[in-house]
Write an enzyme that holds these catalytic residues in place. Structure first.
Site, short mmCIF file in Angstrom:
data_model
loop_
_atom_site.label_atom_id
_atom_site.label_comp_id
_atom_site.label_asym_id
_atom_site.label_seq_id
_atom_site.Cartn_x
_atom_site.Cartn_y
_atom_site.Cartn_z
N ARG A 74 0.84 -1.19 0.00
CA ARG A 74 0.00 0.00 0.00
C ARG A 74 0.88 1.25 0.00
O ARG A 74 1.94 1.27 0.62
CB ARG A 74 -0.91 0.03 1.23
CG ARG A 74 -2.13 -0.86 1.13
CD ARG A 74 -3.02 -0.74 2.35
NE ARG A 74 -2.33 -1.14 3.56
CZ ARG A 74 -1.78 -0.33 4.44
NH1 ARG A 74 -1.87 0.98 4.31
NH2 ARG A 74 -1.17 -0.81 5.49
N TYR A 202 -1.81 -3.61 -6.68
CA TYR A 202 -1.46 -4.38 -5.50
C TYR A 202 -2.45 -4.27 -4.34
O TYR A 202 -2.83 -3.16 -3.94
CB TYR A 202 -0.08 -3.95 -4.96
CG TYR A 202 0.42 -4.93 -3.94
CD1 TYR A 202 1.12 -6.06 -4.34
CD2 TYR A 202 0.11 -4.77 -2.60
CE1 TYR A 202 1.53 -7.00 -3.41
CE2 TYR A 202 0.51 -5.71 -1.66
CZ TYR A 202 1.21 -6.82 -2.07
OH TYR A 202 1.60 -7.75 -1.16
N LYS A 211 -9.55 -2.33 2.10
CA LYS A 211 -9.29 -1.15 2.91
C LYS A 211 -10.14 0.03 2.45
O LYS A 211 -10.61 0.83 3.26
CB LYS A 211 -7.81 -0.79 2.85
CG LYS A 211 -6.89 -1.94 3.18
CD LYS A 211 -7.07 -2.45 4.58
CE LYS A 211 -6.22 -3.69 4.82
NZ LYS A 211 -6.12 -4.07 6.21
N HIS A 231 -10.18 -2.35 11.83
CA HIS A 231 -9.08 -3.19 11.34
C HIS A 231 -8.80 -4.27 12.38
O HIS A 231 -7.80 -4.22 13.09
CB HIS A 231 -7.84 -2.30 11.12
CG HIS A 231 -6.72 -2.94 10.36
ND1 HIS A 231 -5.42 -2.52 10.46
CD2 HIS A 231 -6.70 -3.96 9.47
CE1 HIS A 231 -4.65 -3.25 9.68
NE2 HIS A 231 -5.40 -4.13 9.07
N SER A 253 -1.00 -3.21 10.44
CA SER A 253 -0.65 -4.13 9.36
C SER A 253 0.62 -4.91 9.69
O SER A 253 1.59 -4.34 10.18
CB SER A 253 -0.45 -3.34 8.07
OG SER A 253 -1.62 -2.61 7.78
N CYS A 255 1.21 -7.04 12.00
CA CYS A 255 1.52 -7.13 13.43
C CYS A 255 0.84 -8.32 14.10
O CYS A 255 0.73 -8.36 15.32
CB CYS A 255 1.16 -5.83 14.14
SG CYS A 255 2.24 -4.46 13.67
N ASP A 280 -8.86 -9.76 9.45
CA ASP A 280 -8.37 -8.42 9.10
C ASP A 280 -9.38 -7.30 9.35
O ASP A 280 -9.00 -6.20 9.72
CB ASP A 280 -7.94 -8.39 7.63
CG ASP A 280 -7.06 -7.19 7.28
OD1 ASP A 280 -6.09 -6.93 8.01
OD2 ASP A 280 -7.35 -6.51 6.28
N ARG A 371 2.33 -12.00 -0.28
CA ARG A 371 1.05 -12.38 0.34
C ARG A 371 0.41 -13.56 -0.35
O ARG A 371 0.74 -13.90 -1.49
CB ARG A 371 0.09 -11.19 0.31
CG ARG A 371 0.60 -10.03 1.17
CD ARG A 371 -0.48 -9.22 1.80
NE ARG A 371 0.10 -8.24 2.70
CZ ARG A 371 -0.39 -7.97 3.91
NH1 ARG A 371 -1.47 -8.60 4.35
NH2 ARG A 371 0.19 -7.07 4.68
P1 GTP Z 1 -2.11 -7.45 7.75
O1 GTP Z 1 -2.62 -8.51 6.85
O2 GTP Z 1 -1.04 -6.60 7.09
O3 GTP Z 1 -3.15 -6.58 8.34
O4 GTP Z 1 -1.24 -8.19 8.89
P2 GTP Z 1 -1.60 -9.07 10.20
O5 GTP Z 1 -1.84 -8.17 11.35
O6 GTP Z 1 -2.64 -10.08 9.87
O7 GTP Z 1 -0.18 -9.79 10.49
P3 GTP Z 1 0.25 -11.32 10.38
O8 GTP Z 1 -0.49 -12.22 11.31
O9 GTP Z 1 0.22 -11.71 8.94
O10 GTP Z 1 1.76 -11.26 10.88
C1 GTP Z 1 2.73 -10.44 10.28
C2 GTP Z 1 4.12 -10.87 10.66
O11 GTP Z 1 4.26 -10.87 12.09
C3 GTP Z 1 4.46 -12.28 10.19
O12 GTP Z 1 5.77 -12.28 9.66
C4 GTP Z 1 4.38 -13.10 11.44
O13 GTP Z 1 5.24 -14.20 11.38
C5 GTP Z 1 4.76 -12.12 12.55
N1 GTP Z 1 4.08 -12.46 13.83
C6 GTP Z 1 2.76 -12.73 14.00
N2 GTP Z 1 2.47 -13.06 15.29
C7 GTP Z 1 3.64 -12.97 15.96
C8 GTP Z 1 3.99 -13.19 17.34
O14 GTP Z 1 3.18 -13.54 18.20
N3 GTP Z 1 5.30 -12.98 17.67
C9 GTP Z 1 6.23 -12.60 16.74
N4 GTP Z 1 7.48 -12.42 17.13
N5 GTP Z 1 5.93 -12.40 15.42
C10 GTP Z 1 4.65 -12.58 15.04
C1 SPV Z 2 -2.78 -4.31 5.45
O1 SPV Z 2 -1.84 -3.67 4.97
O2 SPV Z 2 -3.27 -4.03 6.59
C2 SPV Z 2 -3.35 -5.46 4.73
C3 SPV Z 2 -2.87 -5.73 3.37
O3 SPV Z 2 -4.22 -6.13 5.25
S1 SPV Z 2 -3.54 -4.69 2.16
O4 SPV Z 2 -4.76 -5.33 1.64
O5 SPV Z 2 -2.57 -4.55 1.07
O6 SPV Z 2 -3.88 -3.41 2.71
MN MN Z 3 -4.70 -5.42 7.35
#
Ligand code: GTP
Ligand code: SPV
Ligand code: MN
Length: 601
Positions: A74, A202, A211, A231, A253, A255, A280, A371
């Protein structure tokens, strides 16, 4: 299904015709969302190189897409809220007046679809049976966007049936344009419920359901209509007696939302089970029973690939084992998608740009924001309420971010008002989900900084109002899985072990669980979080739960300066809450001094 059957809504067909006259596509295709239609699109994308086949033995019906190397995340600096008045976009959004958008952005669509097909993508956000679901239509010239929308939303006839002859739908216009960041804009018109996106193919820039609609436009609708578009992941935690408690969690995002939503209980936590409702986005409504209820408006997951593996997220691995589109991952010699976190880079790897991977380069083989797009129903622990039109009742709301220091592993807000401050105080280190520097600490209220479609000051006020409307509001918590030790190592094991923290949260939401009251909030007592079988010392647990008064005083001043940006749009309650927190810290300091004086005499 033929076109005339699909295109019976005059308001919709007039809009499509207007757009077509201006963008001048070679063809118009109305999408019905069928299997046959999808197969035909994929065939064409394989032929022109937009998609590549993956190993049909290991990843049936799955494909790899490489986006333009300048179009991999983004782009927040190119994202605009086009409200009539700048003050309604607020200080945290980029604003462009509707007039300027018409002058500067609209002309970019002129002839933009020449030589391409214009796809009309009707979609429904939310379960077909839900009174809270909403219709959107995306016009796009990207077949990749169409196949992704088919996974991410309930697409085609179901949406048109819902729409009927009504003009009540969010109009999204998307064109790849020339993919140049110089001519890339993502514009939102909350007053007319329109989205214009050009110059990017993307993720959140191009899949306008996500979003753009479900957060930016929907947040403005939610404010007007008395609900919340957030979110947030939604999950149900089942305890050994079979009780399921639902929680929603907002993390910025990349996290950890997808990971927490799909958590599998470690062996030491037998009897507990997490059910995934969403990973999400949550749409939350006050119910007649005074509780807050949530639906997931989406139908699939657009999740971060790097870091996903059989140890960290086995449910995600199962979810993406078939019918999945991978974007900007690397690919192995035998055509399996690959990314950092899957072990040692195998020989013969091709990187995300399509070049042979040089292990010595020091660069990752997959893009850090690579992704997967996968259907929600493929998740082994998808909740039986995923498609429930009423949604699920939320007992706890969790905020969290990446904070190397200060913020403890978990704490609970005293009440809803304090909880709104806790959400407003959220800050996190930036990640690869958006372009720009990563690892920079920034304030991100409720993890909505890039996604709130109106003035964030009013948004915080709306949260306070919602609390007043809820007879039985959820308890509010904050978590931080990302506290680091002296060698930058994560102090908390994270992932599946986060269940231990979830258990405390759910206990507290039920009015149980052991806590100590601190100036910041309720923190678990030393023994309140089950650490049985964890390789973690008592000292580390103490570090993880420690509240540093000086650090929090500093944090308060930083938050205060941040909130002042919102001027008279900020509800007075929030500075008052900050002031109370400051007084609690001062009171605790006085007690400490009194104690140390007493012990020295
Ligand atoms: P968006 O789709 O961007 O909104 O992201 P999200 O909040 O769904 O994040 P996601 O669960 O995909 O995790 C993002 C990154 O954080 C990945 O590389 C994970 O491996 C890492 N991660 C997730 N949970 C943990 C955790 O509990 N501890 C650590 N150290 N890393 C984590
Ligand atoms: C984020 O960035 O929080 C996502 C991926 O969930 S995107 O759809 O590219 O915004
Ligand atoms: Mn997201």
């Amino acid at each position: 299904m033929n076109e005339s059957e699909l295109n019976r809504n005059r308001i919709l067909s007039d809009w499509v015709n207007d757009v077509a006259r201006f963008t001048k596509p070679d063809r118009i295709h109305w999408c019905d969302g069928s299997e046959a239609e999808n197969a035909e699109l994929i065939k064409r994308m394989l032929a022109d190189g937009t998609l590549e086949t993956l190993n049909p033995q290991t990843h049936p019906q799955s494909y790899l897409h490489r986006s333009h190397p300048s179009d991999v995340a983004r782009t927040e600096h190119l994202t605009f809220i086009c409200s009539y008045y700048q003050a309604d976009a607020g200080p945290t959004n980029n604003w462009m007046s509707p007039a300027e958008a018409h002058e500067k952005v609209w002309p970019l669509f002129n002839g933009a679809m020449k030589g391409r097909t214009l796809y009309v993508v009707p979609y429904l956000m939310g379960p077909a049976s839900s009174p809270h679901s909403k219709v959107g239509v995306e016009i796009t010239d990207s077949p990749y966007v169409v196949t992704n929308m088919r996974i991410m939303t309930r697409m085609g006839k179901v949406a048109l049936d819902r729409l009927g002859a009504s003009g009540d739908f969010v109009k999204g216009l998307h064109s790849l344009g020339d993919l140049s960041p110089e001519r890339r804009f993502i514009c939102h018109f909350p007053q007319t419920k329109e989205i214009w996106s050009i110059g990017s193919g993307y993720g959140g820039n191009a899949l306008l359901s996500k979003k753009c609609f479900a957060l930016r436009i929907a947040s403005t609708q939610a404010r007007n209509e008395g609900w919340l578009a957030e979110h947030m992941l939604i999950l149900g935690l089942e305890d050994p007696s079979g009780n399921v408690t639902y929680v929603a969690a907002a993390f910025p995002s990349a996290c950890g939302k997808t990971n927490l939503a799909m958590l599998i209980a470690p062996a030491t936590q037998a009897g507990y089970k997490v059910w995934t409702v969403g990973d999400d986005i949550a749409w939350l409504y006050p119910g007649h029973d005074g509780r807050l209820w949530a639906i997931n408006p989406e139908n699939g997951f657009f999740g971060v690939a790097p870091g996903t593996n059989a140890e960290t997220n086995p449910n995600a691995m199962a979810t993406i084992s078939r019918n999945t589109i991978f974007t900007n991952t690397a690919v192995t010699a035998d055509r399996q998608p690959w990314w950092e976190g899957l072990g040692q880079a195998p020989a013969g790897l091709i990187d995300w740009r399509g070049e042979p991977y040089d292990t010595a380069s020091g660069q990752p083989a997959a893009h850090p924001n690579a992704r997967f797009t996968a259907p929600a129903v493929q998740c082994p622990n998808i909740s039986p309420h995923f498609d429930d039109g009423q949604g699920v009742p939320i007992s706890a709301i969790i905020f969290g971010g990446r904070r190397a220091s200060l913020v403890p592993l978990v704490y609970q807000a005293f009440d809803w008002e304090h909880g709104v401050l806790v959400g407003a105080m959220l800050s996190s280190e930036t990640t690869a989900a958006a372009t720009g520097k990563t690892g920079v600490l920034r304030r991100d209220p409720m993890a909505m900084l890039p996604f709130c479609g109106y003035n964030m000051g009013n948004y915080l006020g709306h949260w306070l109002d919602m609390g007043e409307r809820l007879g039985r509001p959820p308890a509010i918590f904050n978590v931080n899985w990302f506290r680091r030790g002296p060698n930058r190592e994560f102090l908390w094991p994270g992932y599946g072990e986060n269940l231990r923290v979830l258990r405390w949260i759910v206990e507290r939401a039920a009015g149980k669980g052991h806590t100590v009251e601190t100036p910041v909030g309720y923190v678990p007592t030393a023994d309140a979080i089950d650490t049985k079988g964890l390789d973690i010392s008592e000292a580390t647990m103490q570090d993880l739960l420690h509240i540093d008064p000086a650090g929090w005083e500093h944090e308060i001043r930083d938050v205060q300066a941040y909130l002042e940006k919102f001027g008279n749009r900020l509800p007075a309650e929030l500075p008052q809450q900050l002031q109370k927190m400051h007084q609690r810290l001062q009171g605790a300091a006085r007690q400490r001094t009194a104690r140390s004086v007493a012990s020295s005499v």
